[in-house]
Design an enzyme around this catalytic site. Structure first.
Site, PDB file in Angstrom:
ATOM      1  N   SER A  10      -6.260   4.655   1.506  1.00  0.00           N
ATOM      2  CA  SER A  10      -6.479   4.989   2.913  1.00  0.00           C
ATOM      3  C   SER A  10      -6.752   3.771   3.788  1.00  0.00           C
ATOM      4  O   SER A  10      -6.526   3.826   4.994  1.00  0.00           O
ATOM      5  CB  SER A  10      -7.647   5.976   3.056  1.00  0.00           C
ATOM      6  OG  SER A  10      -8.830   5.432   2.498  1.00  0.00           O
ATOM      7  N   ARG A  11      -7.227   2.675   3.193  1.00  0.00           N
ATOM      8  CA  ARG A  11      -7.568   1.496   3.968  1.00  0.00           C
ATOM      9  C   ARG A  11      -6.975   0.234   3.351  1.00  0.00           C
ATOM     10  O   ARG A  11      -6.743   0.174   2.141  1.00  0.00           O
ATOM     11  CB  ARG A  11      -9.094   1.320   4.103  1.00  0.00           C
ATOM     12  CG  ARG A  11      -9.775   2.458   4.848  1.00  0.00           C
ATOM     13  CD  ARG A  11     -11.208   2.123   5.205  1.00  0.00           C
ATOM     14  NE  ARG A  11     -11.320   1.051   6.181  1.00  0.00           N
ATOM     15  CZ  ARG A  11     -11.146   1.196   7.491  1.00  0.00           C
ATOM     16  NH1 ARG A  11     -10.853   2.387   7.989  1.00  0.00           N
ATOM     17  NH2 ARG A  11     -11.270   0.172   8.309  1.00  0.00           N
ATOM     18  N   ASP A  98      -5.049  -2.388  -8.868  1.00  0.00           N
ATOM     19  CA  ASP A  98      -6.444  -2.629  -8.504  1.00  0.00           C
ATOM     20  C   ASP A  98      -7.317  -2.729  -9.756  1.00  0.00           C
ATOM     21  O   ASP A  98      -8.203  -3.591  -9.841  1.00  0.00           O
ATOM     22  CB  ASP A  98      -6.966  -1.535  -7.557  1.00  0.00           C
ATOM     23  CG  ASP A  98      -6.715  -0.125  -8.071  1.00  0.00           C
ATOM     24  OD1 ASP A  98      -5.905   0.072  -9.007  1.00  0.00           O
ATOM     25  OD2 ASP A  98      -7.323   0.815  -7.514  1.00  0.00           O
ATOM     26  N   ASP A 119     -14.971   1.130 -10.348  1.00  0.00           N
ATOM     27  CA  ASP A 119     -14.440   0.957  -9.000  1.00  0.00           C
ATOM     28  C   ASP A 119     -14.490   2.314  -8.313  1.00  0.00           C
ATOM     29  O   ASP A 119     -13.705   3.219  -8.623  1.00  0.00           O
ATOM     30  CB  ASP A 119     -13.003   0.422  -9.060  1.00  0.00           C
ATOM     31  CG  ASP A 119     -12.483  -0.012  -7.693  1.00  0.00           C
ATOM     32  OD1 ASP A 119     -13.106   0.350  -6.672  1.00  0.00           O
ATOM     33  OD2 ASP A 119     -11.459  -0.710  -7.645  1.00  0.00           O
TER      34      ASP A 119
END
Length: 240
Positions: A10-11, A98, A119
């Site tokens: 989302s970011r 990630d 995370d």
């Protein structure tokens, strides 16, 4: 100067590396990404290094912009091995980039320790890396907000509002019930991961928390842990 970019679900977060030092991390909503925004943020950059778990259209847009601006573009993907880290996946490219970057970062920060990495973002991922750099596998579960939304969207009688305070207490109303349960489920998974690690013959030396909910989780865990907000960027910097 080089910009490191981490595109999440989302970011998008980014920081600038100058003379080997990372600047502060900035962020913006993915829907704001445009050529104008890229020009505003990266007009003095020589190279962009990008990692993304989002749609290819975002990386495609950045790559095209870089080409038009004569800026070097590099997209990082998960590999079998790098910097002493070896992926546990039979198909390494399927490990989220990630997660791959946090493994590289953990190895760089704690090269001789067994490390559990949490995370906590849209999804909460838990990964174990042994002191020899061998990834031992991990788990993916819904993040705090995702767990809350799942209950709201799939039940007709449970009416709850978001409670900002992280708590493991038994709730005295529906909102507390749902909110506190999301934290309890996540903390329980982390505690179980520590036990599971030991059953696999790897005793945890360090627990690292990152992601938007990392700090709040740290306050709820009984195990000693460290919050490292820029863990992904430490991993990304290894690709410079």
């Amino acid at each position: 100067m080089i910009a490191l970019i981490d595109i999440g679900n989302s970011r998008t977060k980014y920081c600038v590396v100058s003379q080997g030092k990372r600047g502060s991390v900035q962020s913006f909503a993915n829907e704001l990404l445009s050529n104008e925004y890229l020009s505003q943020c990266f007009n003095r950059i020589n190279k962009l290094i990008v990692a993304s778990v989002s749609h290819n259209k975002l990386t495609d847009k950045i790559e095209l912009w870089c080409h038009e601006q004569n800026i070097d573009y590099q997209q990082v993907v998960s590999e079998k091995s790098k910097n002493g880290v070896c992926s546990a996946y039979h198909q390494p490219s399927q490990l989220g980039v990630d997660r791959w970057l946090t493994l590289i970062a953990a190895k760089a920060l704690y090269p001789s320790k067994n490390t559990l990495i949490v995370d906590a973002g849209t999804a909460t991922t838990i990964d174990l890396i042994a002191s020899n750099g061998a990834h031992q596998g991990g788990w993916i579960l819904a993040g705090i907000e995702t767990l809350f939304s799942c209950v709201q969207e799939n039940t007709s009688q449970v009416k709850a509002k978001v409670v900002k305070t992280a708590s493991l207490s038994f709730g005295l109303n529906s909102s507390e019930n749902v909110n506190n349960a999301t934290w309890a489920a996540t903390v329980g998974a982390i505690n179980l991961a520590v036990t599971q690690s030991e059953q696999q013959g790897v005793v945890i030396d360090e627990i690292l928390l990152t992601g938007g909910n990392g700090g709040a989780l740290a306050s709820l865990l009984s195990h000693q842990c460290k919050v490292i907000e820029d863990l992904v960027f430490i991993g990304l910097q290894a690709y410079i």
